[in-house]
Scaffold this motif. Structure first.
Motif, PDB file in Angstrom:
ATOM      1  N   TRP A   1       0.870 -12.633  -6.563  1.00 20.70           N
ATOM      2  CA  TRP A   1       1.358 -12.262  -5.235  1.00 20.70           C
ATOM      3  C   TRP A   1       0.159 -11.746  -4.455  1.00 20.70           C
ATOM      4  N   ARG A   2      -0.242 -12.501  -3.444  1.00 20.98           N
ATOM      5  CA  ARG A   2      -1.339 -12.072  -2.574  1.00 20.98           C
ATOM      6  C   ARG A   2      -0.754 -11.513  -1.274  1.00 20.98           C
ATOM      7  N   TYR A   3      -1.250 -10.333  -0.904  1.00 23.58           N
ATOM      8  CA  TYR A   3      -0.703  -9.597   0.231  1.00 23.58           C
ATOM      9  C   TYR A   3      -1.843  -9.323   1.204  1.00 23.58           C
ATOM     10  N   LEU A   4      -1.848 -10.043   2.307  1.00 26.82           N
ATOM     11  CA  LEU A   4      -2.890  -9.869   3.313  1.00 26.82           C
ATOM     12  C   LEU A   4      -2.614  -8.593   4.109  1.00 26.82           C
ATOM     13  N   MET A   5      -3.628  -7.732   4.244  1.00 23.63           N
ATOM     14  CA  MET A   5      -3.448  -6.384   4.789  1.00 23.63           C
ATOM     15  C   MET A   5      -3.714  -6.349   6.293  1.00 23.63           C
ATOM     16  N   PHE A   6      -2.682  -5.953   7.034  1.00 21.21           N
ATOM     17  CA  PHE A   6      -2.772  -5.845   8.488  1.00 21.21           C
ATOM     18  C   PHE A   6      -2.457  -4.411   8.920  1.00 21.21           C
ATOM     19  N   ALA A   7      -2.530  -4.172  10.223  1.00 24.39           N
ATOM     20  CA  ALA A   7      -2.258  -2.838  10.762  1.00 24.39           C
ATOM     21  C   ALA A   7      -0.812  -2.420  10.527  1.00 24.39           C
ATOM     22  N   TRP A   8       0.105  -3.389  10.404  1.00 31.62           N
ATOM     23  CA  TRP A   8       1.530  -3.065  10.347  1.00 31.62           C
ATOM     24  C   TRP A   8       2.117  -3.055   8.930  1.00 31.62           C
ATOM     25  N   ASN A   9       1.307  -3.360   7.896  1.00 35.43           N
ATOM     26  CA  ASN A   9       1.940  -3.496   6.573  1.00 35.43           C
ATOM     27  C   ASN A   9       1.243  -2.718   5.459  1.00 35.43           C
ATOM     28  N   THR A  10       0.484  -1.677   5.806  1.00 36.72           N
ATOM     29  CA  THR A  10      -0.240  -0.944   4.771  1.00 36.72           C
ATOM     30  C   THR A  10       0.066   0.556   4.774  1.00 36.72           C
ATOM     31  N   GLU A  11       1.214   0.942   5.328  1.00 37.36           N
ATOM     32  CA  GLU A  11       1.658   2.319   5.172  1.00 37.36           C
ATOM     33  C   GLU A  11       1.932   2.578   3.685  1.00 37.36           C
ATOM     34  N   PRO A  12       1.652   3.783   3.183  1.00 36.28           N
ATOM     35  CA  PRO A  12       1.816   4.057   1.745  1.00 36.28           C
ATOM     36  C   PRO A  12       3.193   3.678   1.207  1.00 36.28           C
ATOM     37  N   GLU A  13       4.253   3.967   1.961  1.00 39.42           N
ATOM     38  CA  GLU A  13       5.588   3.642   1.454  1.00 39.42           C
ATOM     39  C   GLU A  13       5.811   2.134   1.369  1.00 39.42           C
ATOM     40  N   GLN A  14       5.196   1.368   2.306  1.00 38.62           N
ATOM     41  CA  GLN A  14       5.306  -0.091   2.262  1.00 38.62           C
ATOM     42  C   GLN A  14       4.580  -0.644   1.041  1.00 38.62           C
ATOM     43  N   MET A  15       3.381  -0.116   0.771  1.00 39.27           N
ATOM     44  CA  MET A  15       2.615  -0.585  -0.374  1.00 39.27           C
ATOM     45  C   MET A  15       3.301  -0.205  -1.690  1.00 39.27           C
ATOM     46  N   ASP A  16       3.852   0.999  -1.761  1.00 40.35           N
ATOM     47  CA  ASP A  16       4.554   1.405  -2.980  1.00 40.35           C
ATOM     48  C   ASP A  16       5.805   0.557  -3.203  1.00 40.35           C
ATOM     49  N   HIS A  17       6.514   0.241  -2.118  1.00 42.00           N
ATOM     50  CA  HIS A  17       7.687  -0.624  -2.229  1.00 42.00           C
ATOM     51  C   HIS A  17       7.286  -2.011  -2.744  1.00 42.00           C
ATOM     52  N   THR A  18       6.141  -2.508  -2.258  1.00 35.88           N
ATOM     53  CA  THR A  18       5.643  -3.810  -2.714  1.00 35.88           C
ATOM     54  C   THR A  18       5.309  -3.769  -4.198  1.00 35.88           C
ATOM     55  N   ARG A  19       4.680  -2.698  -4.636  1.00 33.30           N
ATOM     56  CA  ARG A  19       4.361  -2.562  -6.066  1.00 33.30           C
ATOM     57  C   ARG A  19       5.634  -2.586  -6.914  1.00 33.30           C
ATOM     58  N   ARG A  20       6.655  -1.867  -6.469  1.00 34.65           N
ATOM     59  CA  ARG A  20       7.908  -1.849  -7.235  1.00 34.65           C
ATOM     60  C   ARG A  20       8.537  -3.237  -7.294  1.00 34.65           C
ATOM     61  N   LEU A  21       8.524  -3.939  -6.163  1.00 31.54           N
ATOM     62  CA  LEU A  21       9.070  -5.306  -6.139  1.00 31.54           C
ATOM     63  C   LEU A  21       8.288  -6.228  -7.076  1.00 31.54           C
ATOM     64  N   ALA A  22       6.967  -6.115  -7.048  1.00 33.15           N
ATOM     65  CA  ALA A  22       6.129  -6.961  -7.905  1.00 33.15           C
ATOM     66  C   ALA A  22       6.439  -6.722  -9.372  1.00 33.15           C
ATOM     67  N   ARG A  23       6.650  -5.449  -9.757  1.00 33.72           N
ATOM     68  CA  ARG A  23       6.998  -5.144 -11.151  1.00 33.72           C
ATOM     69  C   ARG A  23       8.371  -5.700 -11.502  1.00 33.72           C
ATOM     70  N   GLU A  24       9.309  -5.573 -10.555  1.00 31.41           N
ATOM     71  CA  GLU A  24      10.666  -6.067 -10.816  1.00 31.41           C
ATOM     72  C   GLU A  24      10.686  -7.588 -10.971  1.00 31.41           C
ATOM     73  N   ILE A  25       9.945  -8.280 -10.128  1.00 33.37           N
ATOM     74  CA  ILE A  25       9.884  -9.748 -10.206  1.00 33.37           C
ATOM     75  C   ILE A  25       9.132 -10.197 -11.447  1.00 33.37           C
ATOM     76  N   GLY A  26       8.082  -9.440 -11.814  1.00 32.51           N
ATOM     77  CA  GLY A  26       7.316  -9.774 -13.011  1.00 32.51           C
ATOM     78  C   GLY A  26       6.100 -10.639 -12.751  1.00 32.51           C
ATOM     79  N   VAL A  27       5.569 -10.609 -11.501  1.00 35.32           N
ATOM     80  CA  VAL A  27       4.373 -11.419 -11.230  1.00 35.32           C
ATOM     81  C   VAL A  27       3.224 -10.952 -12.116  1.00 35.32           C
ATOM     82  N   ASP A  28       2.307 -11.849 -12.382  1.00 33.12           N
ATOM     83  CA  ASP A  28       1.176 -11.515 -13.246  1.00 33.12           C
ATOM     84  C   ASP A  28       0.223 -10.534 -12.580  1.00 33.12           C
TER      85      ASP A  28
END
Length: 352
Positions: free
Chosen positions: A263-290
């Motif tokens: 899962w590649r996540y391109l970082m912009f001004a609107w998508n790198t708030e800590p809660e957004q990044m933490d939510h992404t990490r949780r989703l990545a773990r749930e999905i099981g991406v490498d």
């Protein structure tokens, strides 16, 4: 006793624009880059085709590879790379000289970057889609045209990037193309970058896994629809996430270890708030991406994350997740001497 001096961490190597300390390039000696209409360019930064080098549908690969346009490009790189306008900001430039010889008789390339579809189903910041599409005489190559190119380079291909400026998985025979390439070139590392929206059926996801592809990078720049659609206008986050789940389910069902799903996540001004990044990490773990890999925006600085950008002192906070450090963490090395690690190309490299 004086306190020991604080040594700042070594800067993390990131995608940067070329400067005069890097006056060379090796790609025209080692990499063939083919667009959807068969035209050849030097590499992905010229995705809008400002410097076409020949056509491999109307000529043979050998005729283009050792033709006058390629010879002229190599001569300019050897003598003064800045003669070529597209080379003047290219991130692929190197500090070391390329192989000697710009003349005909250069050995066939062992790396192939190929765009089977020049169009795309979403719109992304920094991607000059109108210019890209307008420069193509044909937006999708046929299966037979693809086979022709691969056959003329087989069985010696060592690296194939099944991606350039369009969405290759929009092609109805994308999985067949990958399988054919792998069958003809058993030693080849084959990777792709995609928005993931075309793995929307079980059949398509299974075919991708069965194709033998080594790595699928899904570019998904948000963990909620509201954030995601700012970077993938016209896309649906739920479809992209479910596409990754399908790929991983079929990999398990078929008892395979590949493809690697990133899962590649391109970082912009609107998508790198800590809660957004933490939510992404949780989703990545749930999905099981490498791997989840944060990718710095390399174009249009006004869109940059305020905390994470090229040269930011905060990059060490996410170094273990950063795209730029991923190849080293995977133990991957440059297979053909391009001067870079083998992972699918830089987002926005087609932008002016």
């Amino acid at each position: 006793m004086a306190e020991p001096a604080v040594v700042p961490p070594k800067p993390i190597s990131t995608w940067i624009r070329a400067d005069h300390t890097r006056p060379y390039c090796a790609r025209p000696w080692r990499q063939l880059t083919v667009l959807s209409d068969g035209d050849v360019i030097c590499a992905c930064p010229d995705a809008s085709k400002t410097n076409p080098l020949g056509n491999v549908f109307t000529s043979s690969v050998d005729e283009v590879w050792n033709g006058p346009a390629m010879e002229r490009l190599r001569r300019n790189i050897e003598e003064d790379i800045d003669r070529v306008p597209v080379c003047r900001g290219c991130p692929n430039r190197l500090s070391t000289a390329p192989p000697k010889g710009f003349h005909t008789g250069v050995a066939k390339p062992r790396a192939l970057y190929i765009e089977t579809v020049g169009g795309c189903n979403v719109e992304c910041p920094g991607c000059n889609r109108e210019t890209i599409v307008g420069s193509r005489k044909r937006l999708a190559m046929t299966y037979d045209q693809y086979v022709k190119v691969v056959d003329e380079l087989s069985p010696d291909l060592l690296y194939v990037e099944f991606y350039l400026a369009g969405e290759n998985w929009a092609h109805p025979r994308a999985a067949d193309m990958v399988k054919y390439t792998k069958d003809r070139n058993p030693r080849c590392l084959l990777q792709t970058s995609t928005n993931g929206l075309f793995f929307h059926t079980e059949e398509r996801a299974r075919a991708a896994v069965e194709s033998g592809i080594d790595c699928i990078v899904c570019s998904i720049d948000g963990s909620t629809q509201e954030v995601y659609e700012k970077g993938k206008i016209g896309g649906r986050l739920d479809v992209a996430l479910e596409g990754m789940r399908r790929l991983l389910r079929w990999r398990k069902e078929l008892g395979r270890t590949q493809p690697l799903v990133i899962w590649r996540y391109l970082m912009f001004a609107w998508n790198t708030e800590p809660e957004q990044m933490d939510h992404t990490r949780r989703l990545a773990r749930e999905i099981g991406v490498d791997h989840l890999a944060w990718h710095l925006n390399a174009d249009r600085p006004e869109l940059n994350s305020k905390r994470y950008y090229i040269g930011s002192p905060h990059l060490h906070e996410i170094a273990h997740e950063l795209w730029d450090t991923l190849p080293a963490r995977l133990g991957w090395r440059d297979p053909v001497g391009l001067g870079s690690y083998p992972l699918p190309g830089q987002p926005n490299c087609a932008a002016p």
